[in-house]
Design a protein around this motif. Sequence first.
Motif, PDB file in Angstrom:
ATOM      1  N   GLN A 107       0.838  -1.213   0.000  1.00 51.45           N
ATOM      2  CA  GLN A 107       0.000   0.000   0.000  1.00 51.45           C
ATOM      3  C   GLN A 107       0.870   1.259   0.000  1.00 51.45           C
ATOM      4  OE1 GLN A 107      -2.299  -1.159   3.560  1.00 51.45           O
ATOM      5  NE2 GLN A 107      -4.156  -0.741   2.395  1.00 51.45           N
ATOM      6  N   TYR A 108       1.935   1.247   0.810  1.00 50.32           N
ATOM      7  CA  TYR A 108       2.799   2.422   0.884  1.00 50.32           C
ATOM      8  C   TYR A 108       3.463   2.700  -0.460  1.00 50.32           C
ATOM      9  CZ  TYR A 108       6.146   5.897   2.282  1.00 50.32           C
ATOM     10  OH  TYR A 108       6.859   7.076   2.359  1.00 50.32           O
ATOM     11  N   ASN A 109       3.858   1.645  -1.151  1.00 52.38           N
ATOM     12  CA  ASN A 109       4.532   1.817  -2.437  1.00 52.38           C
ATOM     13  C   ASN A 109       3.623   2.429  -3.500  1.00 52.38           C
ATOM     14  OD1 ASN A 109       7.291   1.013  -2.134  1.00 52.38           O
ATOM     15  ND2 ASN A 109       6.572  -1.057  -1.773  1.00 52.38           N
ATOM     16  N   LYS A 110       2.304   2.309  -3.327  1.00 51.51           N
ATOM     17  CA  LYS A 110       1.354   2.848  -4.300  1.00 51.51           C
ATOM     18  C   LYS A 110       1.111   4.346  -4.119  1.00 51.51           C
ATOM     19  CE  LYS A 110      -1.066  -1.458  -5.254  1.00 51.51           C
ATOM     20  NZ  LYS A 110      -2.191  -2.332  -4.829  1.00 51.51           N
ATOM     21  N   ILE A 111       1.548   4.885  -2.996  1.00 56.48           N
ATOM     22  CA  ILE A 111       1.367   6.322  -2.761  1.00 56.48           C
ATOM     23  C   ILE A 111       2.297   7.103  -3.689  1.00 56.48           C
ATOM     24  CG2 ILE A 111       1.626   8.186  -1.071  1.00 56.48           C
ATOM     25  CD1 ILE A 111       1.133   6.068   1.123  1.00 56.48           C
ATOM     26  N   LEU A 112       1.781   8.143  -4.323  1.00 54.97           N
ATOM     27  CA  LEU A 112       2.623   9.014  -5.142  1.00 54.97           C
ATOM     28  C   LEU A 112       3.408   9.916  -4.198  1.00 54.97           C
ATOM     29  CD1 LEU A 112       0.074  10.032  -7.911  1.00 54.97           C
ATOM     30  CD2 LEU A 112       2.048   8.522  -8.180  1.00 54.97           C
ATOM     31  N   LYS A 113       4.742   9.839  -4.305  1.00 58.50           N
ATOM     32  CA  LYS A 113       5.587  10.553  -3.355  1.00 58.50           C
ATOM     33  C   LYS A 113       6.546  11.477  -4.093  1.00 58.50           C
ATOM     34  CE  LYS A 113       6.519   6.307  -1.771  1.00 58.50           C
ATOM     35  NZ  LYS A 113       5.352   5.518  -2.181  1.00 58.50           N
ATOM     36  N   GLY A 114       6.375  12.778  -3.925  1.00 61.15           N
ATOM     37  CA  GLY A 114       7.288  13.728  -4.554  1.00 61.15           C
ATOM     38  C   GLY A 114       8.651  13.690  -3.920  1.00 61.15           C
TER      39      GLY A 114
END
Length: 135
Positions: A107-114
């Motif tokens: 789930q964390y890896n699917k977050i778009l992270k700038g």
Amino acid sequence: GMKYRILNEMDCQFIIENKTLVSYAGNRSNVTVPDCVEIIGKKAFKDNLDIRSVNLNKVVEIGENAFSGCKNLKHVILPNSLKLIEQCAFSDISNSKLVLFDGTLEQYNKILKGEPFTKVICDDGVYSQSNIDIF
């Protein structure tokens, strides 16, 4: 209705417009974002030196520079509702930070992270920028 009741309980420390936390006017060291907030606005907590921990509760997006310059912010709880962390959202916070994600590594890896954290503790393991490719 509900929104105003929450705000009154919080002593109006949270300035909220349309589910966006525009700014925080309080001086607490441990902050839990109210249930009704889905977006942390740009610079909402910028340069706040009082805040030491934040629970982002049901937040979906964290805006640019939302917590930048919060040099004493050491403890961040990210919810599994989170979809986007914009650029520099947590730039220049404490070097000894502990970041927890209330969900799985997948789930964390699917977050778009700038600007991803270098280390995040998830329910089923630890995310670190150095092993992104494993997933």
